[in-house]
Design a protein around this motif. Structure first.
Motif, PDB file in Angstrom:
ATOM      1  N   GLY A   1      36.751  38.525  39.070  1.00  0.00           N
ATOM      2  CA  GLY A   1      38.357  38.638  39.412  1.00  0.00           C
ATOM      3  C   GLY A   1      38.749  40.256  39.342  1.00  0.00           C
TER       4      GLY A   1
ATOM      5  N   THR B   1      42.077  42.980  38.739  1.00  0.00           N
ATOM      6  CA  THR B   1      43.667  43.114  38.182  1.00  0.00           C
ATOM      7  C   THR B   1      44.725  43.662  39.521  1.00  0.00           C
ATOM      8  OG1 THR B   1      43.348  45.624  37.780  1.00  0.00           O
ATOM      9  CG2 THR B   1      42.857  43.898  35.998  1.00  0.00           C
ATOM     10  N   GLN B   2      45.821  43.420  39.389  1.00  0.00           N
ATOM     11  CA  GLN B   2      46.579  43.877  40.423  1.00  0.00           C
ATOM     12  C   GLN B   2      46.316  45.383  40.897  1.00  0.00           C
ATOM     13  OE1 GLN B   2      48.511  41.935  42.318  1.00  0.00           O
ATOM     14  NE2 GLN B   2      49.297  43.661  43.521  1.00  0.00           N
TER      15      GLN B   2
ATOM     16  N   GLU C   1      43.946  37.551  46.728  1.00  0.00           N
ATOM     17  CA  GLU C   1      44.364  36.638  45.702  1.00  0.00           C
ATOM     18  C   GLU C   1      43.329  36.781  44.526  1.00  0.00           C
ATOM     19  OE1 GLU C   1      45.562  32.890  47.221  1.00  0.00           O
ATOM     20  OE2 GLU C   1      47.208  33.622  48.311  1.00  0.00           O
ATOM     21  N   SER C   2      43.600  37.173  43.287  1.00  0.00           N
ATOM     22  CA  SER C   2      42.762  37.279  42.356  1.00  0.00           C
ATOM     23  C   SER C   2      43.205  37.255  41.076  1.00  0.00           C
ATOM     24  CB  SER C   2      42.036  38.482  42.423  1.00  0.00           C
ATOM     25  OG  SER C   2      40.694  38.860  41.548  1.00  0.00           O
ATOM     26  N   GLU C   3      42.295  36.591  40.135  1.00  0.00           N
ATOM     27  CA  GLU C   3      42.571  36.378  38.661  1.00  0.00           C
ATOM     28  C   GLU C   3      41.456  36.617  37.949  1.00  0.00           C
ATOM     29  OE1 GLU C   3      44.640  33.133  35.559  1.00  0.00           O
ATOM     30  OE2 GLU C   3      44.346  32.613  37.765  1.00  0.00           O
TER      31      GLU C   3
ATOM     32  N   THR D   1      37.935  35.947  43.014  1.00  0.00           N
ATOM     33  CA  THR D   1      38.954  36.392  44.048  1.00  0.00           C
ATOM     34  C   THR D   1      38.835  35.786  45.498  1.00  0.00           C
ATOM     35  OG1 THR D   1      38.522  38.625  43.023  1.00  0.00           O
ATOM     36  CG2 THR D   1      39.521  38.787  45.375  1.00  0.00           C
TER      37      THR D   1
END
Length: 591
Positions: A530, A532-533, A574-576, A581
């Motif tokens: 994933g 981060t922003q 969109e990822s966490e 991702t």
């Protein structure tokens, strides 16, 4: 009012705004001028009327002063009589017959004075010893009235020889005589020793003052009244109503006003009081005129003012609309030309032959559209070159390490006798290169794009063995639609290098595709580490591609989609952290 109208019309045309603004200003100007003209006219009429009334009051005051002066002279003549002084001084020493003879002689003198002046009601002399000399022996005095207690008597004593004028009152000294009179009284004294002998009383008929004041006409309702120095009403045309408190006058304001006139605030019944003070008596002769009668042609003046104002207003409004039309017409022409420019027509030119600001604006507009057209043509060429160069860069982004590792894997499998794997990897690599180096078309079908990424993933899976797996599930109904070629490979490459390679366990890449109304949605999903922003935002930054990544490839894919189809299309991340991702690719439907 002007502000509210402008606020209402500001969303309309500029012609309406200019016309309404000018009209409002003109209306206000005309109203102000008409109001000032009317007020100045009425003020001039009021001033002339006030001056004229003041002159009339001065004339009445002069008449009264002349009359009182004449009465004063008569009183002096009576007081200078030797017989009167002789009688009052020596009546104690005179015999009865001598005294009576002298008294009759004095009465005759007084009666002579009375007969020569019809405006004199009575002439009486009161001695300090209680002796009374009437003008006629036949009259009877009122036994109920003590002369010494009367105000005219006491004031005459206090005045010490000066004339005292009383206000109007009902005569009460002569029995059964109730005429309204004004009393003139004066103290009598001897020539030697200044001995007080008594008081002379001359009663003047009230009708004399009434005649003087009635001769003055102050409109239909105007009138004149007189007050003495103490504020008592000497004369009033409605004397009885004044006594019965049915009518009042502003006596206090009359007595204390600093000027010669003042106006009451009573609406339509407003009155103007004009005051003149008598020099000989101290009386105030007051003329009362009604304000609405001062301007006799008030209605005519209002009509002329109104009709003239309406006429000027109509002319001014017509001129304002003509002027606003002359100003707004070229602006509307310019506005319509701008709308054509908004629709993409840059060949339009505005033909406004004028040397004012609007003419200058139209010339600059023509130069602007010409320059914009040239810039757009130049920009189209530049963007076309940029798309070609970006595609070339993207095609050149097949990592040499990827090609080297793939060839190395083929050699290793060939040495191991794995001919099927060698054939499969070589075939996938050939298909991959065939689509990458194809420069004939920029748009390809989704089917070809899926085939291209499938070959790429096949090679990668064979390289990473059990560490990588993939699943492609694309709706068959969209396989014939067109997309820009090589948009999935940079995203899958980014997922492998940044998401899966550094993750423990089996990495899974899922590729899906479906139609969402008028859009095509392709998704690349991995179960890697994933982002981060901040890392997602860095994907869009213009930085050189690293050896181990494909950040520039991701950015180029997004820019190429937007450049080709519009800003509403492109990539969405969109990822966490720890959960993978998903990259969404939004594309238009192209049959």
């Amino acid at each position: 009012m002007v502000k509210n109208l402008i606020r209402y019309y500001r969303f309309k045309s500029i012609q309406s705004t200019i016309a309404v603004t000018f009209s409002c200003l003109i209306v206000i100007t005309i109203i102000v001028i008409a109001w000032m003209s009317y007020n100045l006219s009425t003020a001039a009429v009021k001033k002339n009327s006030r001056d004229y009334t003041y002159q009339l009051m001065g004339q009445a005051s002069s008449n009264i002063d002349s009359y009182i002066t004449y009465m004063d002279n008569i009183s002096r003549m009576v007081l200078s009589s030797y017989d009167i002084k002789e009688y009052l001084l020596k009546q104690v020493f005179l015999g009865s017959s001598s005294k009576e003879d002298l008294k009759q002689k004095i009465s005759f003198q007084l009666n002579t004075v009375l007969n020569t002046r019809k405006d004199i009601s009575s002439v009486l002399i009161f001695g300090t010893n209680g002796e009374i000399i009437p003008y006629n022996e036949k009259i009877k005095l009122n036994p109920q009235v003590n002369p010494v207690e009367q105000s005219w008597y006491t004031k005459a004593i206090e005045a010490k020889g000066k004339v005292v004028i009383s206000s109007s009152h009902v005569q009460n000294m002569i029995l059964n005589d109730y005429n309204s009179v004004i009393s003139l009284s004066r103290e009598l004294s001897s020539d030697v020793g200044d001995e007080k002998l008594g008081v002379l009383l001359v009663d003047l008929n009230y009708s004399v003052i009434n005649d003087i004041c009635n001769k003055i006409k102050l409109g239909n309702r105007g009138y004149v009244f007189i007050v003495d120095a103490d504020g008592n009403i000497v004369y009033h045309p409605d004397q009885q109503k004044i006594k019965d408190n049915q009518k009042t006058e502003l006596i206090s304001q009359v007595m204390h006003t600093p000027g010669s006139s003042f106006v009451t605030s009573e609406g339509k019944n407003s009155r103007m009081y004009t005051i003149k003070t008598s020099q000989s008596t101290g009386w105030k002769i007051v003329g009362v005129t009604y304000v609405d009668e001062l301007v006799s042609n008030k209605l005519e003046l209002q009509t002329y003012t109104f009709v003239g104002g309406i006429g000027f207003l109509i002319i001014a409004v017509v001129l304002s609309f003509i002027l606003s039309l002359r100003i707004s017409r070229p602006i509307k022409h310019l506005e319509s030309s701008m709308k054509e420019v908004e629709r993409g027509n840059f060949d339009i030119q505005v033909d406004i032959q004028s040397s004012n600001e609007i003419g200058h604006l139209s010339n600059r507009f023509n130069r602007m559209t010409t320059e914009i057209k040239e810039l757009m043509l130049q920009n189209v060429k530049e963007q076309e070159l940029k798309r070609k160069s970006e595609l070339q860069v993207l095609q050149a982004q097949i990592n040499p390490h990827f090609l080297y590792n793939t060839l190395d894997s083929i050699i290793w499998m060939a040495e191991g006798g794995k001919s099927k794997e060698v054939i499969q990897m070589t075939a996938s690599l050939a298909k991959l290169f065939r689509l990458s180096i194809n420069k004939g078309q920029e748009l390809i079908s989704i089917l070809n794009e899926i085939e291209h990424i499938k070959n790429y993933l096949t090679i990668q899976k064979m390289r990473y063995k059990s560490k990588l797996d993939f699943d492609i599930n694309v709706d068959k109904n969209i396989l014939s639609y067109k997309v820009i070629k090589i948009i999935l490979q940079p995203l899958v490459e980014n997922a492998i290098y940044h998401g899966i390679r550094n993750n423990t366990g089996i990495g899974l890449i899922q590729i899906t595709g479906t139609r969402m109304e008028n859009n095509i949605l392709l998704q690349v999903t991995d179960n890697g580490i994933g982002m981060t922003q901040e890392e997602i935002e860095n994907m869009y930054q213009e930085e050189p591609m690293s050896v181990k990544g494909s950040g520039i490839g991701v950015r180029n894919v997004d820019q190429r989609i937007k450049l080709h189809f519009g800003d509403q299309y492109g990539l969405q991340f969109e990822s966490e952290l720890g959960k993978g991702t998903t990259v969404k690719i939004w594309l238009p439907v192209i049959e």
